[in-house]
Enzyme design. Structure first.
Site, short mmCIF file in Angstrom:
data_model
loop_
_atom_site.label_atom_id
_atom_site.label_comp_id
_atom_site.label_asym_id
_atom_site.label_seq_id
_atom_site.Cartn_x
_atom_site.Cartn_y
_atom_site.Cartn_z
N LYS A 110 39.30 78.31 47.76
CA LYS A 110 38.14 78.61 48.62
C LYS A 110 37.56 79.99 48.28
O LYS A 110 36.35 80.13 48.09
CB LYS A 110 38.53 78.57 50.10
CG LYS A 110 39.03 77.21 50.58
CD LYS A 110 39.25 77.18 52.07
CE LYS A 110 40.36 78.09 52.58
NZ LYS A 110 41.72 77.74 52.12
N ARG A 112 39.20 76.89 61.66
CA ARG A 112 40.51 76.38 61.26
C ARG A 112 41.10 75.47 62.33
O ARG A 112 42.20 74.95 62.14
CB ARG A 112 41.45 77.54 61.03
CG ARG A 112 41.84 77.75 59.57
CD ARG A 112 42.76 78.94 59.54
NE ARG A 112 43.51 79.10 58.34
CZ ARG A 112 43.17 79.91 57.34
NH1 ARG A 112 42.05 80.56 57.37
NH2 ARG A 112 43.97 80.05 56.31
N ARG A 127 49.21 83.91 42.85
CA ARG A 127 47.97 84.46 43.37
C ARG A 127 48.07 85.97 43.61
O ARG A 127 49.09 86.47 44.03
CB ARG A 127 47.63 83.76 44.68
CG ARG A 127 46.38 84.30 45.35
CD ARG A 127 45.79 83.30 46.25
NE ARG A 127 46.40 83.33 47.56
CZ ARG A 127 45.88 82.69 48.60
NH1 ARG A 127 44.78 81.96 48.45
NH2 ARG A 127 46.46 82.73 49.77
P1 AMP Z 1 43.55 83.08 54.57
O1 AMP Z 1 43.27 84.38 53.87
O2 AMP Z 1 42.31 82.31 54.90
O3 AMP Z 1 44.59 82.26 53.87
O4 AMP Z 1 44.18 83.48 56.00
C1 AMP Z 1 45.41 84.16 56.10
C2 AMP Z 1 45.96 84.08 57.50
O5 AMP Z 1 45.05 84.68 58.42
C3 AMP Z 1 46.19 82.67 58.04
O6 AMP Z 1 47.44 82.13 57.63
C4 AMP Z 1 46.12 82.91 59.54
O7 AMP Z 1 47.32 83.48 60.02
C5 AMP Z 1 45.03 83.96 59.65
N1 AMP Z 1 43.69 83.35 59.79
C6 AMP Z 1 42.65 83.40 58.89
N2 AMP Z 1 41.59 82.72 59.36
C7 AMP Z 1 41.94 82.22 60.57
C8 AMP Z 1 41.28 81.40 61.53
N3 AMP Z 1 40.03 80.95 61.35
N4 AMP Z 1 41.97 81.09 62.67
C9 AMP Z 1 43.21 81.53 62.88
N5 AMP Z 1 43.91 82.28 62.01
C10 AMP Z 1 43.28 82.64 60.85
#
Ligand code: AMP
Length: 209
Positions: A13, A88, A123
């Site tokens: 993404k 999410r 990553r």
């Molecule tokens: P990402 O960088 O998108 O993989 O997000 C890393 C972490 O941030 C996730 O595993 C969640 O703990 C938190 N997080 C990111 N976006 C959201 C969201 N929309 N809702 C809830 N937690 C989020």
């Protein structure tokens, strides 16, 4: 274009958002990048988010909805945006709708779970700007720094145990969003198991770019 990028952790993404941001001329709003920045700054939001992120759990809906709404109200989002990592949960998608935000398309990047652990362990990410890298698929520039000059690091939540939790959370809480938007005829799906370039080509085709 108001676009949502959907897919499991490691689907690409962030990588595709980087390409699309330039092509579409709109900002990418990444909740993960915003929450990690708050964690580094040690703000109240950052301290709260850390309790969830470290275990691969979702940060509560009201917290995330609040920061996204605030960000989308800024001038640079008026003509469109790309959402990476939000919504999410169904509740987050409904909150977006209730705030009067009309999404045009949801791009679903499809990757099998078996590919994810390998992808995420390779990553890396820029600590300063959040640009994603990968030791094999998208190497860091030769000087070892991000294109912005920032330090490139491995995320703490890219470890095997947390990855498994994040995948479980994805299937249980995030995947149902696909149905939610499919019912509105907004979902386009793309195979994201190939190289970055192959996925970019498939994305362009799917979005008619
Ligand atoms: P990402 O960088 O998108 O993989 O997000 C890393 C972490 O941030 C996730 O595993 C969640 O703990 C938190 N997080 C990111 N976006 C959201 C969201 N929309 N809702 C809830 N937690 C989020």
């Amino acid at each position: 274009m108001k676009l949502i990028l959907l897919g499991p952790p490691g689907a690409g993404k962030g990588t595709q958002a980087e390409v699309l941001t330039k092509k579409l001329g709109v900002e990418t709003i990444s909740t993960g990048v915003m929450l990690r920045a708050a964690m580094r700054e040690g703000t109240e939001l950052g301290k709260l988010a850390a309790q969830y992120i470290e275990g691969g759990k979702l940060v509560p809906d009201d917290v995330v909805v609040g920061i996204v709404k605030e960000r989308l109200s800024q001038d640079d989002c008026k003509n469109g945006f790309i959402l990476d990592g939000f919504p999410r949960t169904i509740a987050q998608a409904e909150a977006l709708n209730d705030a009067g935000v009309e999404i045009d398309k949801v791009l679903s990047l499809e990757v099998d779970d078996s590919v994810i652990v390998d992808r995420l362990s390779g990553r890396r990410e820029c600590k300063a700007c959040g640009t994603p890298y990968h030791i094999k698929n998208k190497p860091v520039p030769e000087n070892g720094k991000c294109v912005c000059g920032g330090e490139v690091i491995q995320r703490d939540d890219d470890n095997e145990e947390t990855i498994k939790n994040r995948l479980k959370v994805y299937h249980e809480q995030t995947e149902p969003i696909k149905e939610y938007y499919a019912a509105q005829g907004k979902v386009v799906s793309v195979d994201s198991e190939g190289t970055v370039e192959e996925t970019t080509a498939a994305v362009d085709k799917a979005l008619g770019l």
